[in-house]
Scaffold this active site. Structure first.
Site, PDB file in Angstrom:
ATOM      1  N   MET A   1     -71.254  16.548   1.364  1.00  0.00           N
ATOM      2  CA  MET A   1     -71.530  17.989   1.304  1.00  0.00           C
ATOM      3  C   MET A   1     -70.428  18.756   2.031  1.00  0.00           C
ATOM      4  SD  MET A   1     -75.605  18.479   1.277  1.00  0.00           S
ATOM      5  CE  MET A   1     -75.871  18.375   3.026  1.00  0.00           C
ATOM      6  N   GLY A   2     -69.285  18.109   2.254  1.00  0.00           N
ATOM      7  CA  GLY A   2     -68.151  18.811   2.849  1.00  0.00           C
ATOM      8  C   GLY A   2     -68.265  18.990   4.343  1.00  0.00           C
TER       9      GLY A   2
ATOM     10  N   LEU B   1     -65.903  18.067   6.396  1.00  0.00           N
ATOM     11  CA  LEU B   1     -65.663  16.633   6.588  1.00  0.00           C
ATOM     12  C   LEU B   1     -65.323  16.278   8.031  1.00  0.00           C
ATOM     13  CD1 LEU B   1     -63.528  16.078   3.369  1.00  0.00           C
ATOM     14  CD2 LEU B   1     -65.983  15.668   3.675  1.00  0.00           C
ATOM     15  N   HIS B   2     -65.753  15.084   8.412  1.00  0.00           N
ATOM     16  CA  HIS B   2     -65.432  14.543   9.738  1.00  0.00           C
ATOM     17  C   HIS B   2     -65.051  13.073   9.579  1.00  0.00           C
ATOM     18  CE1 HIS B   2     -69.395  12.763   9.410  1.00  0.00           C
ATOM     19  NE2 HIS B   2     -69.971  13.951   9.360  1.00  0.00           N
ATOM     20  N   GLU B   3     -64.758  12.432  10.696  1.00  0.00           N
ATOM     21  CA  GLU B   3     -64.297  11.031  10.650  1.00  0.00           C
ATOM     22  C   GLU B   3     -65.302  10.090   9.972  1.00  0.00           C
ATOM     23  OE1 GLU B   3     -61.644   8.921  11.335  1.00  0.00           O
ATOM     24  OE2 GLU B   3     -60.488  10.767  11.396  1.00  0.00           O
ATOM     25  N   GLY B   4     -66.584  10.434  10.034  1.00  0.00           N
ATOM     26  CA  GLY B   4     -67.583   9.591   9.359  1.00  0.00           C
ATOM     27  C   GLY B   4     -67.318   9.572   7.859  1.00  0.00           C
ATOM     28  N   HIS B   5     -67.116  10.757   7.282  1.00  0.00           N
ATOM     29  CA  HIS B   5     -66.790  10.827   5.854  1.00  0.00           C
ATOM     30  C   HIS B   5     -65.488  10.070   5.572  1.00  0.00           C
ATOM     31  CE1 HIS B   5     -69.004  14.845   6.348  1.00  0.00           C
ATOM     32  NE2 HIS B   5     -69.740  14.212   5.448  1.00  0.00           N
TER      33      HIS B   5
ATOM     34  N   LYS C   1     -75.768   6.060   8.680  1.00  0.00           N
ATOM     35  CA  LYS C   1     -76.395   7.065   9.537  1.00  0.00           C
ATOM     36  C   LYS C   1     -77.640   7.644   8.858  1.00  0.00           C
ATOM     37  CE  LYS C   1     -76.145  11.425  11.538  1.00  0.00           C
ATOM     38  NZ  LYS C   1     -76.412  12.339  10.415  1.00  0.00           N
ATOM     39  N   ASP C   2     -77.566   7.833   7.533  1.00  0.00           N
ATOM     40  CA  ASP C   2     -78.721   8.340   6.787  1.00  0.00           C
ATOM     41  C   ASP C   2     -79.440   7.141   6.175  1.00  0.00           C
ATOM     42  OD1 ASP C   2     -78.268  11.373   6.938  1.00  0.00           O
ATOM     43  OD2 ASP C   2     -76.307  10.589   6.395  1.00  0.00           O
TER      44      ASP C   2
HETATM   45  P1  AMP Z   1     -73.159  14.548   4.167  1.00  0.00           P
HETATM   46  O1  AMP Z   1     -71.865  15.271   3.901  1.00  0.00           O
HETATM   47  O2  AMP Z   1     -73.726  14.828   5.518  1.00  0.00           O
HETATM   48  O3  AMP Z   1     -74.140  14.638   3.038  1.00  0.00           O
HETATM   49  O4  AMP Z   1     -72.761  13.011   4.246  1.00  0.00           O
HETATM   50  C1  AMP Z   1     -72.027  12.379   3.223  1.00  0.00           C
HETATM   51  C2  AMP Z   1     -71.993  10.899   3.492  1.00  0.00           C
HETATM   52  O5  AMP Z   1     -71.394  10.642   4.762  1.00  0.00           O
HETATM   53  C3  AMP Z   1     -73.385  10.257   3.518  1.00  0.00           C
HETATM   54  O6  AMP Z   1     -73.334   8.988   2.867  1.00  0.00           O
HETATM   55  C4  AMP Z   1     -73.637  10.104   4.997  1.00  0.00           C
HETATM   56  O7  AMP Z   1     -74.524   9.048   5.304  1.00  0.00           O
HETATM   57  C5  AMP Z   1     -72.245   9.807   5.514  1.00  0.00           C
HETATM   58  N1  AMP Z   1     -72.125  10.084   6.944  1.00  0.00           N
HETATM   59  C6  AMP Z   1     -72.549  11.196   7.584  1.00  0.00           C
HETATM   60  N2  AMP Z   1     -72.309  11.081   8.909  1.00  0.00           N
HETATM   61  C7  AMP Z   1     -71.721   9.878   9.109  1.00  0.00           C
HETATM   62  C8  AMP Z   1     -71.232   9.169  10.248  1.00  0.00           C
HETATM   63  N3  AMP Z   1     -71.303   9.699  11.473  1.00  0.00           N
HETATM   64  N4  AMP Z   1     -70.698   7.941  10.064  1.00  0.00           N
HETATM   65  C9  AMP Z   1     -70.621   7.400   8.816  1.00  0.00           C
HETATM   66  N5  AMP Z   1     -71.063   8.007   7.708  1.00  0.00           N
HETATM   67  C10 AMP Z   1     -71.602   9.230   7.836  1.00  0.00           C
END
Ligand code: AMP
Length: 285
Positions: free
Chosen positions: A30-31, A33-37, A149-150
């Protein structure tokens, strides 16, 4: 990086890549973006020839009193980060492109989507599964990467892919954290002052549950109580749920016997954070 805004153009791009015998990985986001993405994008590059990132803030997964309108957005910065990660295509449809007027067909899971996150956020997983199914059909990837995380979302997407016969491998990436343990999340941008510091108690509580588990504690009530006391010691924290579920069924357990996940959801003001940890004997290699 190709920027693609229509579903039809996305499908055409996918078909031409597939004709060349290349494997496509999709990373839905969903944009903001951070290091997790970015870690998921790197994982996608390892497992496919072409990486597509979708950027779509999905209105159908937000409840009426949730943060759809104020969800953080920074399209220009996201685009730069994706270029730097050598993403092949950015799929960024508008809400009107994804949901044409009168849209009324949904993907609904009937059991696990009702508990925990689903109980706190009615309709949330219906929105998530519907958009992920639509993204799968638009991008036609060989694999799709999601974050651990989710955890409940990951569980339900795997279940959907299996039960609706999507020929797509679901790959899970580990949770990326701040130095103090707070799981990275676009919503962390809302945390101000002491709430930001206190938010690290989620991870501390999960680690304490893991430590006790490794010392032999198997009583889920006691593990939950320890986590709850730690979280509620943070003055701004409000508990939503703390649960321990069987990893295979996502149902709560009273005694931890097989593989299990500790899950929690905590509010700091209007910001709701979730995190989880696998209760395992050893750290994964
Ligand atoms: P979102 O943009 O929050 O919908 O997340 C997009 C994807 O990134 C989903 O598969 C999340 O589970 C993953 N994500 C979100 N936060 C993290 C994180 N801290 N570490 C790894 N993956 C993440």
């Amino acid at each position: 990086m190709q920027k693609i805004e229509s579903i039809q153009a996305m499908q055409q791009w996918a078909r031409s890549v597939q004709r060349d015998g290349k494997r496509i990985a999709l990373v839905p986001t969903m944009g903001f973006l951070h290091e997790g993405h970015l870690s998921l994008i790197r994982l996608a590059h390892e497992q496919a020839d072409r990486v597509v990132v979708s950027l779509f803030v999905n209105p159908k997964q937000f409840g009426p009193n949730e943060d759809y309108d104020r969800y953080p957005r920074d399209y220009a910065r996201d685009q730069q980060l994706l270029e730097a990660e050598q993403v092949d295509a950015l799929f960024c449809p508008s809400a009107e492109e994804m949901y044409t007027p009168g849209h009324s067909v949904y993907v609904e899971e009937d059991a696990v989507s009702r508990v925990l996150e689903g109980e706190s956020r009615p309709g949330h997983f219906r929105g998530v599964l519907t958009v992920v199914a639509k993204l799968f059909l638009a991008v036609q990837p060989d694999l799709a990467v999601f974050g651990r995380k989710d955890a409940q979302q990951l569980y339900l997407i795997r279940k959907m892919a299996r039960e609706l016969n999507f020929p797509i491998a679901i790959v899970a990436g580990p949770t990326v954290r701040e130095p103090d343990g707070l799981a990275l999340s676009s919503r962390n941008a809302y945390l101000a002052g002491t709430a930001r510091e206190q938010a690290a108690t989620l991870h501390r509580a999960l680690k304490e549950a893991l430590r006790l588990y490794r010392e032999g504690e198997r009583n889920a009530y006691r593990l939950r109580k320890v986590m709850m006391d730690m979280v509620l010691a943070a003055s701004e924290a409000e508990m939503d749920y703390i649960e321990i579920v069987d990893t295979a069924t996502f149902t709560p357990v009273t005694t931890v016997q097989g593989p299990a996940l500790a899950l929690l959801a905590v509010r700091f003001g209007s910001t709701r954070l979730i995190d989880n940890m696998e209760l395992t004997a050893e750290d994964a290699p």
